[in-house]
Enzyme design. Sequence first.
Site, PDB file in Angstrom:
ATOM      1  CE1 TYR A   1      -2.075   2.973   3.205  1.00 54.57           C
ATOM      2  CE2 TYR A   1      -2.989   3.147   0.996  1.00 54.57           C
ATOM      3  CZ  TYR A   1      -2.830   3.665   2.280  1.00 54.57           C
ATOM      4  OH  TYR A   1      -3.427   4.845   2.635  1.00 54.57           O
TER       5      TYR A   1
ATOM      6  CB  SER B   1       5.930   2.870  13.134  1.00 58.86           C
ATOM      7  OG  SER B   1       4.682   3.021  13.777  1.00 58.86           O
TER       8      SER B   1
ATOM      9  CE1 TYR C   1       4.153  -0.594  13.946  1.00 57.15           C
ATOM     10  CE2 TYR C   1       5.007  -2.256  12.453  1.00 57.15           C
ATOM     11  CZ  TYR C   1       4.642  -0.949  12.708  1.00 57.15           C
ATOM     12  OH  TYR C   1       4.783  -0.003  11.725  1.00 57.15           O
TER      13      TYR C   1
ATOM     14  CE  LYS D   1       8.016  -0.988  10.921  1.00 59.07           C
ATOM     15  NZ  LYS D   1       8.473  -1.022   9.516  1.00 59.07           N
TER      16      LYS D   1
HETATM   17  C1  WQD Z   1      -6.980   4.372  14.812  1.00 60.78           C
HETATM   18  C2  WQD Z   1      -8.084   4.758  15.796  1.00 60.78           C
HETATM   19  C3  WQD Z   1      -8.664   2.976  17.265  1.00 60.78           C
HETATM   20  C4  WQD Z   1     -10.234   0.372  14.087  1.00 60.78           C
HETATM   21  C5  WQD Z   1      -1.883   1.454  14.021  1.00 60.78           C
HETATM   22  C6  WQD Z   1      -0.637   0.827  14.489  1.00 60.78           C
HETATM   23  C7  WQD Z   1       0.504   1.749  14.256  1.00 60.78           C
HETATM   24  C8  WQD Z   1       0.518   2.169  12.811  1.00 60.78           C
HETATM   25  C9  WQD Z   1      -0.816   2.754  12.379  1.00 60.78           C
HETATM   26  C10 WQD Z   1       1.993   1.106  11.282  1.00 60.78           C
HETATM   27  C11 WQD Z   1      -7.834   4.244  17.206  1.00 60.78           C
HETATM   28  C12 WQD Z   1      -9.838   3.303  16.350  1.00 60.78           C
HETATM   29  C13 WQD Z   1      -9.660   1.435  14.767  1.00 60.78           C
HETATM   30  C14 WQD Z   1     -11.590   0.031  14.314  1.00 60.78           C
HETATM   31  C15 WQD Z   1     -11.745   1.838  15.892  1.00 60.78           C
HETATM   32  N1  WQD Z   1       0.843   1.074  11.971  1.00 60.78           N
HETATM   33  N2  WQD Z   1     -10.413   2.146  15.657  1.00 60.78           N
HETATM   34  N3  WQD Z   1     -12.287   0.782  15.223  1.00 60.78           N
HETATM   35  O1  WQD Z   1      -3.890   1.885  16.290  1.00 60.78           O
HETATM   36  O2  WQD Z   1      -3.599   4.351  15.752  1.00 60.78           O
HETATM   37  O3  WQD Z   1      -2.098   2.645  14.729  1.00 60.78           O
HETATM   38  O4  WQD Z   1      -1.795   1.770  12.650  1.00 60.78           O
HETATM   39  O5  WQD Z   1       2.885   1.907  11.396  1.00 60.78           O
HETATM   40  O6  WQD Z   1       1.682   1.071  14.575  1.00 60.78           O
HETATM   41  O7  WQD Z   1      -0.775   0.631  15.873  1.00 60.78           O
HETATM   42  O8  WQD Z   1      -4.425   2.794  13.976  1.00 60.78           O
HETATM   43  O9  WQD Z   1      -6.351   2.577  12.485  1.00 60.78           O
HETATM   44  O10 WQD Z   1      -5.914   0.745  14.184  1.00 60.78           O
HETATM   45  O11 WQD Z   1      -6.755   2.960  14.963  1.00 60.78           O
HETATM   46  O12 WQD Z   1     -12.399   2.490  16.707  1.00 60.78           O
HETATM   47  O13 WQD Z   1     -12.164  -0.922  13.714  1.00 60.78           O
HETATM   48  O14 WQD Z   1      -9.297   4.143  15.361  1.00 60.78           O
HETATM   49  O15 WQD Z   1      -9.130   2.710  18.594  1.00 60.78           O
HETATM   50  O16 WQD Z   1      -8.348   5.211  18.104  1.00 60.78           O
HETATM   51  P1  WQD Z   1      -3.548   2.935  15.313  1.00 60.78           P
HETATM   52  P2  WQD Z   1      -5.890   2.187  13.844  1.00 60.78           P
END
Ligand code: WQD
Length: 326
Positions: free
Chosen positions: A11, A116, A140, A144
């Site tokens: 992606y 990250s 994870y 990194k």
């Molecule tokens: C974003 C917000 C969730 C899904 C992750 C990895 C991080 C990086 C980016 C690579 C949060 C909320 C999410 C859902 C929800 N990865 N959420 N329902 O956790 O900030 O970061 O991706 O570099 O390392 O940890 O991203 O998109 O999972 O969550 O409510 O079905 O959306 O609680 O507040 P996150 P996310």
Amino acid sequence: MKVLIIGGAGYIGSHVAREFLDRGHSVAVFDNLSSGLRDNLFPEASFIHGDILDPVSLARAMAGGFDALVHLAAFKAAGESMLKPEKYSVNNITGTLNILNAAAEAGVKRVIFSSSAATYGEPKYLPIDEDHPTEPENYYGFTKLEIERFLAWYDKLKGMRFAALRYFNAAGYDVKGRLSGLERNPANLLPVVMETAIGMRPKVQIFGNDYDTKDGTGVRDYVHVSDLAVGHVAALDYIAKNDKSLTVNLGSESGISVLELVEAARRITGRPVPADIVGRRPGDPAKLYASSKRARELLGWTAEHSDVDTLVKTSWDAYLKNAKGR
Ligand code: WQD
């Protein structure tokens, strides 16, 4: 320059490949297609079907003589990394060491590394700058951070200059619509919202609305993948010009809540996007957003496409394109 993009069928990797091509670089993509897509490959870039766990395929690829490599091949699911750390040790750490050793052997002296914001862990202050303590909360993020430490040693001992780019939350799709490959079984918020909007998923589960934030839901710094791609090119220019390594945040510097993103999706798609409030997800901080001051000052980089409407609109266009293709 001749650039090898490892994970360039993914992606973010495919958007990075597109940007290097647009800037006139010669690009080769190395990918095992475990999550990357052939649809994400460009005819102008050569493709090497290889695996970072196979040192021979890496040595063969790098024998082509490259001025730089970009490394984005990694597993990235924070939650999964806490259940299967061994999978992340092998792929993220051993895989990267294979890359660095092949690069040292082949004389590749510049490495752009996809790091990250997960390296920071729970925010001690906001916005998060690069001096913030690095205490990852998940395995994870640990992988990194460890890779950043290996890079520093390979810089010192092998003269391999690196740029560690600490992405915040990557989102969106190419503003010119040239890329639309969808992630399979996404866990990140925006693709989950898009799957719900297009009807691939019944509803969005909102992980908690009792956080100390504007509307109680989690706040994150969403950065457009095209902005990230520009950051990679700027970082290579920087280390080539200054013969110095750097570690830098790439974030929009603004925080958007889960509810704000869901509401923007309903407005832009015209779809209901059903959502249920459920319990918090373990390990989720309430708020996380970047200071990108160092990227602005050293790379002249700012996030141009990371407003919520562009993030949602470009994502929606990609999902609609795939739905038509079905
Ligand atoms: C974003 C917000 C969730 C899904 C992750 C990895 C991080 C990086 C980016 C690579 C949060 C909320 C999410 C859902 C929800 N990865 N959420 N329902 O956790 O900030 O970061 O991706 O570099 O390392 O940890 O991203 O998109 O999972 O969550 O409510 O079905 O959306 O609680 O507040 P996150 P996310």
